[in-house]
Motif scaffolding. Structure first.
Motif, PDB file in Angstrom:
ATOM      1  N   GLU A 280       0.803  -1.182  -0.143  1.00  0.00           N
ATOM      2  CA  GLU A 280       0.196   0.183  -0.263  1.00  0.00           C
ATOM      3  C   GLU A 280       0.812   1.381   0.023  1.00  0.00           C
ATOM      4  OE1 GLU A 280      -3.436   1.118  -0.277  1.00  0.00           O
ATOM      5  OE2 GLU A 280      -2.062   2.974  -0.060  1.00  0.00           O
ATOM      6  N   PRO A 281       0.822   1.972  -1.051  1.00  0.00           N
ATOM      7  CA  PRO A 281       1.755   3.202  -1.358  1.00  0.00           C
ATOM      8  C   PRO A 281       1.618   4.139  -0.029  1.00  0.00           C
ATOM      9  CG  PRO A 281       0.737   2.670  -3.247  1.00  0.00           C
ATOM     10  CD  PRO A 281      -0.007   1.979  -2.252  1.00  0.00           C
ATOM     11  N   ALA A 282       0.219   4.062   0.790  1.00  0.00           N
ATOM     12  CA  ALA A 282       0.147   5.307   1.741  1.00  0.00           C
ATOM     13  C   ALA A 282       0.974   4.816   2.916  1.00  0.00           C
ATOM     14  CB  ALA A 282      -1.431   5.295   2.044  1.00  0.00           C
ATOM     15  N   VAL A 283       1.483   3.475   2.947  1.00  0.00           N
ATOM     16  CA  VAL A 283       2.543   3.363   4.176  1.00  0.00           C
ATOM     17  C   VAL A 283       3.407   4.034   4.263  1.00  0.00           C
ATOM     18  CG1 VAL A 283       3.232   1.435   5.456  1.00  0.00           C
ATOM     19  CG2 VAL A 283       0.865   1.014   4.482  1.00  0.00           C
ATOM     20  N   THR A 284       3.746   4.771   5.267  1.00  0.00           N
ATOM     21  CA  THR A 284       5.044   5.701   5.011  1.00  0.00           C
ATOM     22  C   THR A 284       5.903   5.488   6.533  1.00  0.00           C
ATOM     23  OG1 THR A 284       3.677   7.644   6.145  1.00  0.00           O
ATOM     24  CG2 THR A 284       3.982   7.317   3.731  1.00  0.00           C
ATOM     25  N   VAL A 285       5.369   4.725   7.521  1.00  0.00           N
ATOM     26  CA  VAL A 285       6.257   4.513   8.783  1.00  0.00           C
ATOM     27  C   VAL A 285       5.919   3.224   9.139  1.00  0.00           C
ATOM     28  CG1 VAL A 285       6.333   5.523  11.224  1.00  0.00           C
ATOM     29  CG2 VAL A 285       6.039   6.857   9.267  1.00  0.00           C
ATOM     30  N   MET A 286       6.816   2.588   9.704  1.00  0.00           N
ATOM     31  CA  MET A 286       6.734   1.603  10.762  1.00  0.00           C
ATOM     32  C   MET A 286       7.482   1.380  11.627  1.00  0.00           C
ATOM     33  SD  MET A 286       8.323  -2.495   9.666  1.00  0.00           S
ATOM     34  CE  MET A 286       9.930  -1.571  10.190  1.00  0.00           C
ATOM     35  N   LEU A 287       6.991   1.188  13.066  1.00  0.00           N
ATOM     36  CA  LEU A 287       7.713   1.112  14.133  1.00  0.00           C
ATOM     37  C   LEU A 287       7.116  -0.366  14.866  1.00  0.00           C
ATOM     38  CD1 LEU A 287       6.269   4.457  14.315  1.00  0.00           C
ATOM     39  CD2 LEU A 287       8.486   4.317  15.648  1.00  0.00           C
ATOM     40  N   THR A 288       8.204  -0.930  15.538  1.00  0.00           N
ATOM     41  CA  THR A 288       7.802  -2.217  16.394  1.00  0.00           C
ATOM     42  C   THR A 288       7.780  -1.632  17.537  1.00  0.00           C
ATOM     43  OG1 THR A 288      10.303  -2.654  16.560  1.00  0.00           O
ATOM     44  CG2 THR A 288       9.086  -4.163  14.816  1.00  0.00           C
ATOM     45  N   TRP A 289       6.878  -2.238  18.279  1.00  0.00           N
ATOM     46  CA  TRP A 289       6.430  -1.714  19.678  1.00  0.00           C
ATOM     47  C   TRP A 289       7.642  -2.439  20.759  1.00  0.00           C
ATOM     48  CZ3 TRP A 289       4.281   2.325  20.612  1.00  0.00           C
ATOM     49  CH2 TRP A 289       3.784   2.767  21.695  1.00  0.00           C
ATOM     50  N   GLY A 290       8.767  -1.734  20.663  1.00  0.00           N
ATOM     51  CA  GLY A 290      10.109  -2.062  21.297  1.00  0.00           C
ATOM     52  C   GLY A 290      11.070  -2.820  20.403  1.00  0.00           C
ATOM     53  N   ILE A 291      12.157  -3.088  20.724  1.00  0.00           N
ATOM     54  CA  ILE A 291      13.051  -3.480  19.704  1.00  0.00           C
ATOM     55  C   ILE A 291      13.786  -4.989  20.034  1.00  0.00           C
ATOM     56  CG2 ILE A 291      15.030  -2.317  20.665  1.00  0.00           C
ATOM     57  CD1 ILE A 291      15.731  -1.634  17.764  1.00  0.00           C
ATOM     58  N   THR A 292      13.664  -5.085  21.416  1.00  0.00           N
ATOM     59  CA  THR A 292      14.470  -6.189  21.984  1.00  0.00           C
ATOM     60  C   THR A 292      13.493  -7.079  22.892  1.00  0.00           C
ATOM     61  OG1 THR A 292      16.188  -6.986  23.614  1.00  0.00           O
ATOM     62  CG2 THR A 292      15.606  -4.866  23.615  1.00  0.00           C
ATOM     63  N   ASP A 293      13.413  -8.490  22.850  1.00  0.00           N
ATOM     64  CA  ASP A 293      12.822  -9.262  23.743  1.00  0.00           C
ATOM     65  C   ASP A 293      12.938  -8.975  25.138  1.00  0.00           C
ATOM     66  OD1 ASP A 293      13.073 -11.967  21.528  1.00  0.00           O
ATOM     67  OD2 ASP A 293      11.445 -10.531  21.483  1.00  0.00           O
ATOM     68  N   LYS A 294      14.063  -8.224  25.432  1.00  0.00           N
ATOM     69  CA  LYS A 294      14.617  -7.896  26.817  1.00  0.00           C
ATOM     70  C   LYS A 294      13.542  -6.989  27.579  1.00  0.00           C
ATOM     71  CE  LYS A 294      18.620  -6.553  29.755  1.00  0.00           C
ATOM     72  NZ  LYS A 294      19.830  -6.006  29.755  1.00  0.00           N
ATOM     73  N   TYR A 295      12.824  -6.031  26.669  1.00  0.00           N
ATOM     74  CA  TYR A 295      12.188  -4.999  27.111  1.00  0.00           C
ATOM     75  C   TYR A 295      10.830  -5.425  26.293  1.00  0.00           C
ATOM     76  CZ  TYR A 295      16.523  -3.315  29.070  1.00  0.00           C
ATOM     77  OH  TYR A 295      17.719  -3.166  29.657  1.00  0.00           O
ATOM     78  N   CYS A 296       9.999  -5.834  26.752  1.00  0.00           N
ATOM     79  CA  CYS A 296       8.692  -6.109  25.796  1.00  0.00           C
ATOM     80  C   CYS A 296       7.510  -5.993  26.695  1.00  0.00           C
ATOM     81  CB  CYS A 296       8.651  -7.416  25.171  1.00  0.00           C
ATOM     82  SG  CYS A 296       7.192  -7.723  23.973  1.00  0.00           S
ATOM     83  N   ASP A 316      16.534 -10.625  20.091  1.00  0.00           N
ATOM     84  CA  ASP A 316      16.344 -11.404  21.235  1.00  0.00           C
ATOM     85  C   ASP A 316      16.886 -10.454  22.764  1.00  0.00           C
ATOM     86  OD1 ASP A 316      19.260 -13.854  20.767  1.00  0.00           O
ATOM     87  OD2 ASP A 316      19.235 -11.652  21.650  1.00  0.00           O
ATOM     88  N   ALA A 317      16.737 -10.959  23.725  1.00  0.00           N
ATOM     89  CA  ALA A 317      17.110 -10.446  24.960  1.00  0.00           C
ATOM     90  C   ALA A 317      18.606 -10.066  25.092  1.00  0.00           C
ATOM     91  CB  ALA A 317      16.658 -11.198  25.928  1.00  0.00           C
ATOM     92  N   ASP A 318      19.254 -10.844  24.077  1.00  0.00           N
ATOM     93  CA  ASP A 318      21.042 -10.446  24.149  1.00  0.00           C
ATOM     94  C   ASP A 318      20.917  -9.678  22.922  1.00  0.00           C
ATOM     95  OD1 ASP A 318      21.149 -13.782  24.899  1.00  0.00           O
ATOM     96  OD2 ASP A 318      21.435 -12.135  26.645  1.00  0.00           O
ATOM     97  N   TYR A 319      20.162  -9.076  22.434  1.00  0.00           N
ATOM     98  CA  TYR A 319      20.384  -8.070  21.401  1.00  0.00           C
ATOM     99  C   TYR A 319      20.838  -8.577  20.103  1.00  0.00           C
ATOM    100  CZ  TYR A 319      19.907  -4.750  25.363  1.00  0.00           C
ATOM    101  OH  TYR A 319      19.506  -4.107  26.390  1.00  0.00           O
ATOM    102  N   ARG A 320      20.778  -9.881  19.936  1.00  0.00           N
ATOM    103  CA  ARG A 320      20.803 -10.707  18.672  1.00  0.00           C
ATOM    104  C   ARG A 320      20.029 -10.760  17.436  1.00  0.00           C
ATOM    105  NH1 ARG A 320      23.391 -15.324  22.275  1.00  0.00           N
ATOM    106  NH2 ARG A 320      21.179 -15.598  22.259  1.00  0.00           N
ATOM    107  N   ALA A 321      20.166 -10.318  16.608  1.00  0.00           N
ATOM    108  CA  ALA A 321      19.130 -10.447  15.357  1.00  0.00           C
ATOM    109  C   ALA A 321      18.262 -11.669  15.248  1.00  0.00           C
ATOM    110  CB  ALA A 321      19.760  -9.878  14.024  1.00  0.00           C
ATOM    111  N   LYS A 322      17.095 -11.715  15.180  1.00  0.00           N
ATOM    112  CA  LYS A 322      16.497 -13.031  15.074  1.00  0.00           C
ATOM    113  C   LYS A 322      15.962 -13.166  13.536  1.00  0.00           C
ATOM    114  CE  LYS A 322      13.632 -12.585  18.260  1.00  0.00           C
ATOM    115  NZ  LYS A 322      12.348 -12.512  19.087  1.00  0.00           N
ATOM    116  N   GLY A 323      15.244 -14.273  13.387  1.00  0.00           N
ATOM    117  CA  GLY A 323      14.484 -14.283  11.909  1.00  0.00           C
ATOM    118  C   GLY A 323      13.525 -13.147  11.564  1.00  0.00           C
ATOM    119  N   ALA A 324      13.021 -12.696  12.753  1.00  0.00           N
ATOM    120  CA  ALA A 324      12.021 -11.663  12.706  1.00  0.00           C
ATOM    121  C   ALA A 324      12.860 -10.430  11.972  1.00  0.00           C
ATOM    122  CB  ALA A 324      11.439 -11.202  14.177  1.00  0.00           C
ATOM    123  N   PHE A 325      14.117 -10.213  12.455  1.00  0.00           N
ATOM    124  CA  PHE A 325      14.408  -9.029  11.602  1.00  0.00           C
ATOM    125  C   PHE A 325      14.954  -9.245  10.292  1.00  0.00           C
ATOM    126  CE2 PHE A 325      17.648  -5.554  11.701  1.00  0.00           C
ATOM    127  CZ  PHE A 325      18.354  -5.984  10.694  1.00  0.00           C
TER     128      PHE A 325
END
Ligand code: G3I
Length: 342
Positions: A280-296, A316-325
């Motif tokens: 959808e071209p109207a989508v201009t911003v994407m934020l996740t609600w937190g960035i690490t499982d350590k603070y969720c 993840d909680a050790d700030y390693r990128a997961k498959g989600a990233f």
């Protein structure tokens, strides 16, 4: 995951601001967290620091300590800032809810003018009103029986948006909502009520610039999103509204405990959702609600029945990128950038 391969960098070439919700005290005390946020984000939002109960604990008392720290951090890293939120049925201090009916109108206006005015010219956007639709409350217009209805009147949403535009003419003003995603009858009814609300506001010349699709998803839920949401996003574009994905996360509470299984299912959900909505071209911003499982937040609101830490976020909680990233970044890379701004 930094530099050219960060969400920030990929977003920049695919017409998307990318980032996350942040926690002010963790930004101050956890350098690895601050570096991760700075490395990945072209935009951020305060998870809690700009809510009423934090900013405005008593009628004559404002506390901008946390909010100022987040804005200062963002500006030092040249990251845009979203404000969240100026009017919500939750996080309202006791001194407000104990006001007499109608007394809240001036209080709401004063709060918005003071808060949005403080950061005028420095904010990408504000979630001016959050989660005002609640179908099961039974009103014909679908409005939630929010304290603001009685405190500030049935036109409190209009009051809030007008006050925000007056206080900060440069900020994009957003109506933020959850539950718009599901391909279910509830989802359809909530999208319809939200569409009618936005039509009413726009018809009355109320300054609304964007709609926030919170995007709190559940892995393993097959009716989580579908064509109904895409039709709604097209309607938003037809109304000349930008679309912000404001609180994206994928909870894994329905999945077995096995981490490999959970991470794969969460990543698949991120990828399938973003492949769909980023078209959808109207989508201009994407934020996740937190960035690490350590603070969720999910480990407090809606935790897993087995008590295991949720693995809902890109790192993840050790700030390693997961498959989600990787799934988020791949969806962004696959985005066909619209020829012109929506
Ligand atoms: O900071 C206090 C701490 O001093 C105190 O000891 C502790 C114990 O009560 O509470 C702490 O405040 C909590 C705050 O999160 C910070 O952790 C509040 O109780 C708690 O209610 C608050 O929850 C937040 C919730 O909104 C309500 O404001 C969540 O972190 C936040 O993720 C969640 O975010 C909302 C969005 O704003 C709107 N969309 C839905 C989303 C999820 O509910």
């Amino acid at each position: 995951m930094l530099g050219a391969h960060s969400l920030k960098a990929v977003g920049a070439t695919h017409r998307l601001l990318a980032g996350c919700a942040v926690n002010a005290s963790v930004l101050r005390t956890d350098k690895a967290y601050a570096d991760l946020v700075a490395g990945q984000s072209s935009i951020l939002v305060a998870e809690n620091a700009m809510k009423w109960h934090v900013l405005h604990p008593a009628h004559e008392t404002y506390d901008f300590d946390q909010a100022d720290a987040i804005v200062a951090f963002a500006e030092s890293k040249r990251i845009k800032v979203r404000g969240h939120n100026l009017c919500w049925h939750r996080s309202i201090p006791q001194w407000v809810t104990s006001l007499a009916a109608g007394q809240g109108r001036d209080v709401l206006t004063e709060h918005i003018e003071h808060v949005a005015g403080r950061y005028a010219g420095r904010m990408h956007s504000w979630d001016v009103v959050n989660e005002a639709i609640q179908i099961k409350d039974g009103r014909p217009d679908g409005l939630r029986l929010s304290p603001w209805l009685s405190l500030a009147g049935s036109d409190y949403i209009e009051v809030a948006f007008n006050a925000a535009r007056t206080a900060d003419p440069q900020a994009l003003l957003c109506y933020n909502e959850y539950g718009l995603e599901p391909e279910t009858e509830d989802g359809r009814r909530k999208r319809q009520a939200t569409l009618m609300l936005l039509h009413r506001l726009k018809t009355r010349g109320v300054p609304v610039d964007a709609v926030g699709i919170q995007s709190h998803l559940t892995a393993g839920n097959t009716t989580e999103f579908g064509p109904g949401l895409m039709s709604f996003l097209r309607e938003m574009r037809m109304m000349d509204l930008q679309v912000f994905l404001t609180e994206l996360d994928v909870n894994d509470r329905r999945l077995p405990a096995d981490v490999v299984t959970r991470d794969a299912a969460v990543a698949e959900t991120y990828g399938r959702y973003l492949d769909m909505v980023l078209a959808e071209p109207a989508v201009t911003v994407m934020l996740t609600w937190g960035i690490t499982d350590k603070y969720c937040w999910l480990n407090k609101e809606g935790a897993r029945p087995d008590g295991q830490t949720e693995r809902a976020l890109p790192f993840d909680a050790d700030y390693r990128a997961k498959g989600a990233f990787a799934a988020i970044r791949s969806s962004m890379e696959r985005r066909v950038v619209p020829a012109r701004r929506p």
